[in-house]
Design a protein around this motif. Structure first.
Motif, PDB file in Angstrom:
ATOM      1  N   ILE A   4       0.846  -1.207   0.000  1.00 28.25           N
ATOM      2  CA  ILE A   4       0.000   0.000   0.000  1.00 28.25           C
ATOM      3  C   ILE A   4       0.876   1.251   0.000  1.00 28.25           C
ATOM      4  N   LYS A   5       1.911   1.249   0.837  1.00 30.17           N
ATOM      5  CA  LYS A   5       2.818   2.402   0.896  1.00 30.17           C
ATOM      6  C   LYS A   5       3.502   2.630  -0.457  1.00 30.17           C
ATOM      7  N   ASN A   6       3.967   1.553  -1.076  1.00 28.19           N
ATOM      8  CA  ASN A   6       4.637   1.673  -2.379  1.00 28.19           C
ATOM      9  C   ASN A   6       3.688   2.216  -3.437  1.00 28.19           C
ATOM     10  N   THR A   7       2.432   1.742  -3.412  1.00 24.93           N
ATOM     11  CA  THR A   7       1.451   2.184  -4.398  1.00 24.93           C
ATOM     12  C   THR A   7       1.151   3.667  -4.237  1.00 24.93           C
ATOM     13  N   ILE A   8       1.015   4.122  -2.995  1.00 29.63           N
ATOM     14  CA  ILE A   8       0.757   5.545  -2.741  1.00 29.63           C
ATOM     15  C   ILE A   8       1.964   6.387  -3.170  1.00 29.63           C
ATOM     16  N   ASN A   9       3.174   5.920  -2.880  1.00 26.58           N
ATOM     17  CA  ASN A   9       4.388   6.650  -3.266  1.00 26.58           C
ATOM     18  C   ASN A   9       4.487   6.805  -4.781  1.00 26.58           C
TER      19      ASN A   9
END
Length: 218
Positions: A48-53
């Motif tokens: 999720i963090k990677n996708t938002i970044n």
């Protein structure tokens, strides 16, 4: 999670959904180590963090609906793994509860062959009568009600559960240092208020005191 449970696995009952969700949350909170081994390749938080970044770095127009539908698709697939494993666990727990209830029903109204017995779970499983005399395995096997093994050949433990149910003691004094092991929990679930759990040291202390008292009388 609730949508996956309802739309993909057709669990429409809210109570069932809630029980499955509780299993999922217990996994997420790290309380079900036995189930997390099946999810070792899943890292939802990191993904999720990677996708938002990626969105911030790409400097694109943002649509939340598109974000959920397309960008989070791999994460939704991972969420489905949590649901699948939790539903399997839910089914197993339901089967276990039905099994426990069947054994409780078997026990109801059954005449006790002993007022109480002592069960020691230490380096092995040992039965003792009211006088702390160890009961031979052959004698225990002879007491077993064969209906238990015929009706439940896979699930009933012929070494421990079957003799206990067949003897149906009014009280079971169980001594162990492993109170959380599956066998102890099963005995507790079946016999409920009939069960008294103590430490193994309490067993040896009680046994030695009885032996000492008997020697004094002699």
């Amino acid at each position: 999670f609730r949508r996956i449970i309802a739309e993909h696995y057709y669990y429409q009952d809210e109570e069932e959904q809630q029980q499955i969700l509780e299993i999922i949350h217990s996994i997420l909170e790290g309380n079900r180590k036995d189930l997390t081994t099946f999810l070792s390749d899943v890292d939802m938080e990191g993904n999720i963090k990677n996708t938002i970044n990626e969105i911030f770095h790409e400097n694109i127009n943002f649509s939340f609906d598109s974000f959920v539908k397309f960008r989070l698709r791999p994460i939704m697939d991972q969420m489905a793994k949590y649901v699948e494993i939790s539903i399997d666990e839910y089914k197993m727990e339901q089967e276990y509860q039905m099994f426990i209830q069947t054994l409780r029903d078997f026990l109801t109204g059954r005449e006790a062959k002993f007022d109480h017995i002592h069960l020691l779970i230490d380096d092995g499983i040992h039965f003792f009568n009211e006088n702390y005399d160890e009961m031979k395995r052959a004698d225990l096997a002879h007491m077993i009600d064969r209906r238990l093994l015929i009706n439940h050949p896979v699930y009933v433990d012929s070494v421990t559960i079957a003799p206990l149910l067949s003897i149906a003691p009014a009280i079971i004094y169980l001594y162990t240092e492993y109170k959380e092991q599956a066998l102890v929990r099963t005995i507790q679930n079946i016999f409920e208020e009939r069960l008294v759990i103590s430490s193994t040291s309490k067993f040896y202390k009680n046994k030695s005191m009885l032996t000492y008292t008997a020697d004094e009388k002699i």
